[in-house]
Write an enzyme that holds these catalytic residues in place. Structure first.
Site, PDB file in Angstrom:
ATOM      1  N   GLU A 112     -25.670  11.804   9.718  1.00 29.03           N
ATOM      2  CA  GLU A 112     -25.295  11.116   8.485  1.00 29.03           C
ATOM      3  C   GLU A 112     -25.811   9.684   8.419  1.00 29.03           C
ATOM      4  OE1 GLU A 112     -22.619  14.600   8.840  1.00 29.03           O
ATOM      5  OE2 GLU A 112     -23.266  13.029  10.246  1.00 29.03           O
TER       6      GLU A 112
ATOM      7  N   HIS B  66     -11.316  17.859   7.533  1.00 30.37           N
ATOM      8  CA  HIS B  66     -11.973  18.372   6.332  1.00 30.37           C
ATOM      9  C   HIS B  66     -11.111  18.163   5.093  1.00 30.37           C
ATOM     10  CE1 HIS B  66     -14.029  20.514   9.588  1.00 30.37           C
ATOM     11  NE2 HIS B  66     -15.028  20.734   8.748  1.00 30.37           N
TER      12      HIS B  66
END
Length: 659
Positions: free
Chosen positions: A398, A465
């Site tokens: 990322e 998540h």
């Protein structure tokens, strides 16, 4: 030290000499000014000039170079006016950051130089993005980026090399191995003989170059540049050199053995090269003296210009107005009245697709976004329409990909980065909050990047998540944060976010993807950022929320028809529509704010404080804030149901109504 002139003529040889001499003489002057307190800090490149000068002179002026804080020779080789450099170091207005940043922490599109940030690593990924833009446009260009041996231990270094290797990007990764990371010697930094050997793990070429030999640096880099322009690919260069002064002047060099200092002093790149040119008859005592006199005069004249300039005067409105690039919102209405009922997820997909058609240099990047269509299938079917060059699967890195997006923006393209889950943005946090957010304020450069953030709980996905982490970013000046609740808003706001030249965090609640439907114009359209939507009108109290919280509030209000509220869907958290909030509170006299995020430090706290400051005399009850439990997001449904704020919101709503 052996010098091989090859096919260089005398003027080429002299140019390389002058290229090193000027930054050395500037540095010597700066060290005097530092002791006099006329500049605040200095990172010396004495002994390393051959690398900066040799690499830069091998590049074309139209090719980007990303230097560090010991690469003064990059700036002087690109012929930046010295008065502007001196003004930069003194924090003057004519400096490249207008007094907002120091040293070499700046870039300039005019000279195709993109300076560092103190976190070092991200600029390697930025180089990837710049090179990617050139490659996509089929331009035969190279991007050169510098780093020290210490920064090769950072994850960003490895991410950038891997990205460049997988995408075969024309990047020269230049490591200045000068022996020490501040005071830490190389044997405590890495456990391989040569840093160049790390290239093998990424399947790319490498070279080891004597960083104190200007002819070796220039000739080998020039040869490589010509080859890479013909066959684009990344190459890792390790320049063996030494830092003759401290990490910065305050740190000194007591940690360096005296024998080692003496050995490297004998390898000085300028004195040795000067002696060689003198022996070859290229230089004479008279010419050397004249060169030094001319450079000294140039330094003194430009220093006087910088000294004569006034100190920077604080102007609050100017400071605030230049955090973001000025973006004139363009209202675009649908071309027809055609509408269709779309799910939240389909509205985002449609907006993204139409934006790809509108902006032919918009690049989508993320894990599994190409043929697979992303884990939520938002980009499914995009590859046949736009190709894999524009819809790019990325490695799992990322930080490197956010930096790459920044590089695309620097080189004139737009980027949308999909975080597979908003939780994973923590791995890309540094370039978002320290590079993208600050770059316009620092040196007037846009960060034309949208980061899509699938977020939120209620779906049994557990602690990694399910987070809704907008508060990480609303605190950071320079970022815009958008958080829609309905399909119509999601499409229009996403289009606007992509048009906006500033970095936008675009939050998409996973729980809304397939559960919420609404009528959406079939054509392309935009909606303004920073404008809340008034969903219900009433006199009893004001409900403020965003994202899934809007739907929770509306569902609970249906159970209480006796309560007639204003319901404001913020839609955008930065910029925030404070005027709409204040107007509603002044009308109803009561306010309750619902957020899915945990309560402490969230947007609700700031809205509450703002209302207390601006609307205190209108309040008939204390402001209520409701958020999730102060724990990570639990997995089990029975736990998550109690973690989320719906029940607490209903209790607080009734209590406020009855107050």
């Amino acid at each position: 030290m052996r010098y091989h002139t090859g096919d260089l003529d005398n003027q080429n040889l002299i140019d390389l000499y002058l290229g090193m001499l000027k930054p050395r003489m500037i540095e010597e002057k700066m060290l005097i000014l530092l002791r006099q307190g006329k500049i605040s800090k200095w990172f010396s490149g004495i002994g390393q000039e051959a690398i900066s000068v040799g690499v830069t002179m091998a590049l074309k002026e139209t090719e980007y170079v990303l230097p560090m804080h010991r690469n003064l020779g990059v700036f002087t080789s690109r012929k930046i006016p010295l008065n502007r450099l001196f003004a930069q170091w003194q924090g003057k207005l004519s400096g490249f950051t207008q007094g907002r940043d120091r040293s070499f922490h700046f870039g300039t599109q005019e000279y195709k130089i993109i300076g560092m940030i103190s976190h070092l690593g991200p600029q390697l990924g930025v180089a990837d993005g710049i090179a990617l833009a050139d490659m996509l446009r089929r331009k035969r260009k190279i991007t050169a980026v510098f780093t020290g041996e210490g920064a090769t231990s950072e994850g960003d270094f490895h991410e950038a090399l891997n990205i460049a290797s997988v995408w075969n990007l024309p990047v020269l990764f230049c490591i200045e191995n000068n022996g020490y990371g501040l005071s830490t010697p190389t044997n405590e930094q890495y456990n391989c003989e040569h840093l160049a050997d790390r290239a093998k793990g990424y399947g790319i070429e490498s070279r080891i170059i004597d960083g104190n030999n200007i002819l070796e640096v220039y000739s080998k880099v020039d040869e490589l540049c010509k080859a890479i322009r013909k066959r684009p690919r990344p190459v890792l260069l390790e320049f063996k050199t030494f830092r003759m002064r401290g990490h910065e002047e305050a740190s000194g060099t007591k940690y360096v053995p005296e024998k080692l200092m003496k050995t490297w002093a004998e390898k000085d790149p300028i004195s040795n090269y000067e002696a060689f040119l003198f022996k070859e008859g290229v230089l004479t005592e008279e010419s050397i003296e004249k060169f030094k006199t001319d450079i000294s005069q140039e330094i003194n004249d430009n220093l006087q210009l910088a000294f004569d300039e006034d100190t920077v005067h604080f102007n609050e409105s100017k400071e605030l107005s230049e955090v973001y690039q000025d973006s004139q919102y363009q209202q675009i209405e649908p071309k027809s009245d055609s509408k269709e009922e779309l799910r939240f997820i389909d509205a985002i997909s449609q907006g993204l697709e139409q934006s790809m058609f509108k902006h032919n240099e918009l690049i989508i990047m993320g894990q599994d976004v190409a043929e697979y269509g992303g884990v939520f299938k938002i980009t499914e079917g995009f590859v046949p329409k736009f190709g894999k060059s524009r819809v790019r699967n990325t490695p799992i890195c990322e930080s490197g990909i956010v930096s790459t997006a920044m590089g695309l923006s620097i080189n004139g393209m737009k980027a949308v980065v999909e975080m597979q889950f908003a939780d994973f943005v923590s791995s890309g946090f540094n370039p978002i909050v320290n590079y993208l957010a600050k770059v316009h304020y620092r040196w007037n450069e846009k960060a034309d990047v949208v980061i899509r953030m699938p977020c939120g709980g209620g779906v049994g996905a557990g602690p990694f998540h399910s987070q809704t982490n907008e508060a990480w970013f609303t605190k950071t000046p320079g970022l815009k944060v958008v958080y829609p609740a309905f399909p119509y808003d999601a499409k229009g706001l996403l289009n606007t976010a992509i048009n906006d030249p500033n970095p936008v965090l675009f939050f998409e609640h996973k729980g809304l993807y397939r559960s919420v439907r609404g009528e959406v114009p079939a054509d392309y359209y935009t909606l303004p950022l920073g404008k809340a939507s008034l969903l219900k009108e009433g006199e009893d109290l004001t409900v403020v929320s965003y994202g899934a919280g809007v739907h929770w509030a509306l569902e609970i209000l249906e159970k209480h028809p006796e309560i007639q509220p204003d319901v404001l869907d913020l839609r955008s958290l930065q910029p925030l529509d404070s005027d709409a909030i204040f107007a509603s509170v002044k009308k109803t006299g009561k306010l309750i704010i619902l957020q899915e995020d945990t309560l402490f430090g969230g947007i609700a706290s700031d809205i509450s404080a703002m209302v207390m400051e601006e609307c205190f005399q209108y309040l008939d009850a204390p402001v209520k804030r409701v958020g999730s439990l102060e724990t990570p997001v639990p997995f089990a449904k029975s736990l998550e149901n109690e973690y989320l704020p719906q029940k607490r919101f209903e209790m607080a709503l009734v209590e406020l109504y009855e107050y």
